[in-house]
Design a protein around this motif. Structure first.
Motif, short mmCIF file in Angstrom:
data_model
loop_
_atom_site.label_atom_id
_atom_site.label_comp_id
_atom_site.label_asym_id
_atom_site.label_seq_id
_atom_site.Cartn_x
_atom_site.Cartn_y
_atom_site.Cartn_z
N ALA A 24 -0.79 -50.81 -42.49
CA ALA A 24 -0.74 -51.15 -43.91
C ALA A 24 0.71 -51.26 -44.37
N HIS A 55 2.19 -54.47 -43.21
CA HIS A 55 1.67 -55.58 -44.00
C HIS A 55 2.44 -55.71 -45.31
N LEU A 56 2.68 -54.57 -45.94
CA LEU A 56 3.38 -54.60 -47.23
C LEU A 56 4.84 -55.01 -47.05
N SER A 62 4.86 -58.74 -46.94
CA SER A 62 4.68 -59.27 -48.28
C SER A 62 5.97 -59.09 -49.10
N ALA A 63 6.57 -57.90 -49.01
CA ALA A 63 7.82 -57.64 -49.75
C ALA A 63 8.92 -58.62 -49.33
N CYS A 113 -5.83 -57.66 -47.68
CA CYS A 113 -4.62 -58.28 -47.12
C CYS A 113 -4.03 -59.34 -48.05
N PRO A 168 -1.48 -58.18 -52.00
CA PRO A 168 -0.06 -58.04 -52.34
C PRO A 168 0.67 -59.36 -52.57
N ASP A 169 0.12 -60.45 -52.08
CA ASP A 169 0.80 -61.75 -52.23
C ASP A 169 0.34 -62.53 -53.46
#
Ligand code: FDM
Length: 193
Positions: A47, A50-51, A54-55, A100, A103-104
């Motif tokens: 996780a 994944h973030l 995105s960040a 998933c 965050p985008d």
């Protein structure tokens, strides 16, 4: 030269102001963490990784918007669709496709997504394949399945098993149409809203 770079050169040759972007951008502080993870030098929670991916897009959002508002066409080699498909393909409990994508949400949305479809078996034969964390046949099969779930009205699939020339003709066609449609001036859309 990569396919994305070739597309940029093609657009420029037609007088379209175009730039190549790619994600992950491995040269920011976040990008260096991602690079270390992908090359297997470090491990991290799925996780959290994944973030980070995105960040890595969010930290580029203002620059992307500035370029778009200045009239640039951005050719982006991987974006949030890769983010969602790759993490969802890991099948980690709780990290389903909707999680998933979340965050985008709100990032600039592409006008066209060009998905170069290639059988995982064929991709495995390419030079340099297999060195990074996700370059495994089983993983790639599941990634392809997740991508198919993400296909929306911006989505174009090009069969990458064709000759390079045929792939290029189709990619150029899709890009030409997207650029033409944008010249009518549609408002910038945001991802997954
Ligand atoms: N990838 C890429 C992700 O898992 N999440 C993302 O958000 C993005 C943009 O990272 F395996 C994966 C996809 C691929 C790797 O490889 C990046 P390339 O060769 O730099 O595209």
């Amino acid at each position: 030269m990569s396919k994305s770079q070739r597309l940029v050169e093609y657009l420029k040759s037609k007088g379209v102001a175009a730039e190549l972007w790619r994600f992950p951008d491995r040269f920011t502080a976040i990008g260096r963490m991602i690079d270390s993870y992908l090359s297997g030098k470090t491990d991290a929670d799925d996780a959290a990784v994944h973030l980070l991916f995105s960040a890595n897009r969010w930290e580029k959002r203002e620059a992307m918007l500035a370029a778009l508002h200045a009239g640039q066409t951005l050719v982006v080699d991987r974006y949030a669709y890769s983010g969602a498909a790759f993490t969802a393909a890991k099948k980690v409990p709780g990290l389903d496709l909707e999680w998933c994508k979340a965050p985008d949400k709100g990032l600039p949305a592409p006008d066209a997504v060009i998905y170069l479809a290639m059988k995982p078996e064929a991709a495995a034969l390419r030079g340099g394949y297999g060195n990074e964390r996700y370059e495994k046949e089983e993983m790639q099969k599941e990634v392809a399945r997740q991508f198919s779930l993400l296909a929306d009205d911006t989505w174009h699939t090009v069969d990458a098993a064709q000759s390079i020339e045929d792939v290029e003709i189709q990619v150029r066609d899709i890009a030409d149409s997207a650029v033409a449609a944008c010249s009518e001036g549609p408002a910038l859309r945001l991802l997954w809203e």
